[in-house]
Design a protein around this motif. Structure first.
Motif, PDB file in Angstrom:
ATOM      1  N   TRP A 135       0.798  -1.221   0.000  1.00  0.00           N
ATOM      2  CA  TRP A 135       0.000   0.000   0.000  1.00  0.00           C
ATOM      3  C   TRP A 135       0.830   1.270   0.000  1.00  0.00           C
ATOM      4  CZ3 TRP A 135       0.504   3.615   3.880  1.00  0.00           C
ATOM      5  CH2 TRP A 135       1.174   3.204   5.032  1.00  0.00           C
ATOM      6  N   GLU A 136       2.089   1.180   0.439  1.00  0.00           N
ATOM      7  CA  GLU A 136       2.847   2.382   0.769  1.00  0.00           C
ATOM      8  C   GLU A 136       3.122   3.305  -0.414  1.00  0.00           C
ATOM      9  OE1 GLU A 136       6.139   1.947   3.767  1.00  0.00           O
ATOM     10  OE2 GLU A 136       5.840  -0.178   3.317  1.00  0.00           O
ATOM     11  N   ARG A 137       3.617   2.759  -1.522  1.00  0.00           N
ATOM     12  CA  ARG A 137       4.057   3.627  -2.606  1.00  0.00           C
ATOM     13  C   ARG A 137       2.918   4.478  -3.148  1.00  0.00           C
ATOM     14  NH1 ARG A 137       4.322   4.804  -7.703  1.00  0.00           N
ATOM     15  NH2 ARG A 137       6.267   5.620  -8.579  1.00  0.00           N
ATOM     16  N   ASP A 138       1.784   3.853  -3.453  1.00  0.00           N
ATOM     17  CA  ASP A 138       0.666   4.616  -4.003  1.00  0.00           C
ATOM     18  C   ASP A 138       0.132   5.624  -2.989  1.00  0.00           C
ATOM     19  OD1 ASP A 138       0.832   3.373  -6.423  1.00  0.00           O
ATOM     20  OD2 ASP A 138      -0.873   2.033  -6.102  1.00  0.00           O
ATOM     21  N   TYR A 139       0.106   5.253  -1.737  1.00  0.00           N
ATOM     22  CA  TYR A 139      -0.357   6.156  -0.689  1.00  0.00           C
ATOM     23  C   TYR A 139       0.469   7.436  -0.675  1.00  0.00           C
ATOM     24  CZ  TYR A 139      -1.236   7.903   4.082  1.00  0.00           C
ATOM     25  OH  TYR A 139      -1.539   8.685   5.163  1.00  0.00           O
TER      26      TYR A 139
END
Length: 311
Positions: A135-139
Motif C-alpha cells: 500500500w505504501e508507494r501509491d499512498y
C-alpha cells in the motif's frame, strides 16, 4: 528581577499519518509499539502525547476507534502524560469519521485543523526503490491529489459534537489564514479563550519552515488574540529541532516526534520518539528554561484532568 519564564510544554507526536514503515524501522505501528514508545517519550520529558492509530498488520493509517482502544488504556495506566487524540488522521474521511475516536474516548485534548489546504508528501515516493508493504508507494505518490478538507462547517461540526466532553483543542494552523479562521470561530462562540495554537511549518501546501515565518505567525497571533492564547511550534522534517529551539526561547512550547520528522540530526534517522524528546529537553534546559510536567501542562492549558477521560 526579570519575570521567570513559564516551563516549556513538550508534545510528542508518536506515529502520525504521513510516514510509512519503509521510511524508518523506528516508526511504531503495532499497538504494543505505539504504547511503548508513547510511554518512553513521556518518561523522557513529553507532557503531551499526540496519538494516531495504525493497522497492526501492515502499518497503514486507520481512524477506527477500536485501533485506539488497543493502546490507550495501557498508556493511561503507565504514565500521567496528557493524551491528545488526532481528529485529522485521514485526508479522505469525513469530519464525522475523523472525530469518532475523540467522541468515544473523551481525551483531555485533541487536534483540530483550522482550514482546508493542499496537503502532500508525494516527493518522498522518489526516495525509495522498494517498499515493505504494497500500500505504501501509491499512498505516498498519490498524496499530490489530496485536499485536506476542514471547512467552516466541518470545524463547527467538530466543535459542537465535542463540546460536551470539555476537550481542549490543539488548533493546528498551517498558514496565516488559519489564524484568521480561528479568530472568526472564536467570534461566533465556537471556542473560548485561552486557545492553544500549534503553528505548523514545512508541510507541502502550508507555510514554509523559515524563522521569518515563525515571527510573522507569532506577530499575527498576538494581534488577533492578545493574551488569549498559548502556542507551540511544529517544524516538519529537518526543521523540527531548529524551530523548536527557537520557539522555546520566544516563550512558546514545542512539538517533536516521528509523526513530524524521522530524523535526530541531519541525515541520521532517529532511533525512537524518546530520543527526539530527550534531545529537545536537553536543548531547552541547557538554554536555561524548564520543561513542564504533565501537571504543569494541565495548569497552563486549563485541561479537565485525566480522571475525566473515557479510557
Amino acid at each position: 528581577m526579570p519575570r521567570k519564564k513559564p516551563p516549556v510544554v513538550i508534545t510528542c507526536a508518536i506515529t502520525g499519518a504521513i510516514h510509512t514503515p519503509t521510511m524508518s524501522d523506528a516508526l511504531p505501528y503495532t499497538p504494543e509499539d505505539i504504547a511503548a514508545q508513547a510511554i518512553a517519550a513521556s518518561e523522557a520529558g513529553a507532557a503531551i502525547l499526540h496519538l494516531h492509530a495504525r493497522r497492526p498488520q501492515d502499518g497503514g493509517v486507520t481512524i477506527d476507534p477500536e485501533a485506539f482502544a488497543a493502546f490507550l488504556p495501557r498508556i493511561r495506566q503507565s504514565t500521567d502524560a496528557v493524551v491528545n487524540i488526532s481528529t485529522g488522521g485521514s485526508l479522505t474521511n469525513s469530519i464525522d469519521e475523523r472525530i469518532a475516536p475523540a467522541l468515544r474516548f473523551s481525551p483531555e485534548m485533541c487536534s483540530l485543523n483550522m482550514g482546508s489546504m493542499n496537503f502532500s508528501f508525494h516527493p518522498l515516493a522518489r526516495r525509495y526503490d522498494t517498499w515493505k508493504f504494497d500500500w505504501e508507494r501509491d499512498y505516498v505518490a498519490r498524496s499530490d491529489g489530496n485536499i485536506f478538507r476542514n471547512t467552516f462547517a466541518d470545524i463547527e461540526n467538530a466543535a459542537n459534537q465535542l463540546a460536551p466532553h470539555a476537550i481542549k483543542f490543539e488548533h493546528e494552523c498551517y498558514d496565516v489564514g488559519h489564524l484568521y479562521n480561528l479568530r472568526f470561530c472564536m467570534d461566533i462562540g465556537l471556542f473560548k479563550a485561552p486557545v492553544f495554537i500549534q503553528f505548523i511549518f514545512g508541510i507541502l501546501g502550508g507555510i514554509g519552515p523559515e524563522v521569518d515565518n515563525l515571527v510573522f505567525m507569532k506577530r499575527t497571533a498576538d494581534r488577533l488574540f492578545g493574551d488569549d492564547y498559548r502556542w507551540s511550534v511544529l517544524g516538519a522534517g529537518g526543521a523540527q529541532m531548529p524551530l523548536a529551539t527557537t520557539a522555546s526561547q520566544m516563550g512558546g512550547n514545542v512539538r517533536v516526534g516521528l509523526e513530524d520528522s524521522l530524523l535526530i540530526a541531519r541525515g541520521k534517522l532517529a532511533e525512537s520518539n524518546a530520543q527526539q524528546v530527550a534531545k529537545i529537553r536537553r536543548i531547552i534546559e541547557d538554554l536555561g528554561s524548564e520543561v513542564a510536567t504533565p501537571g504543569q501542562a494541565r495548569e497552563i492549558l486549563g485541561l479537565k484532568g485525566a480522571d475525566r477521560v473515557g479510557f
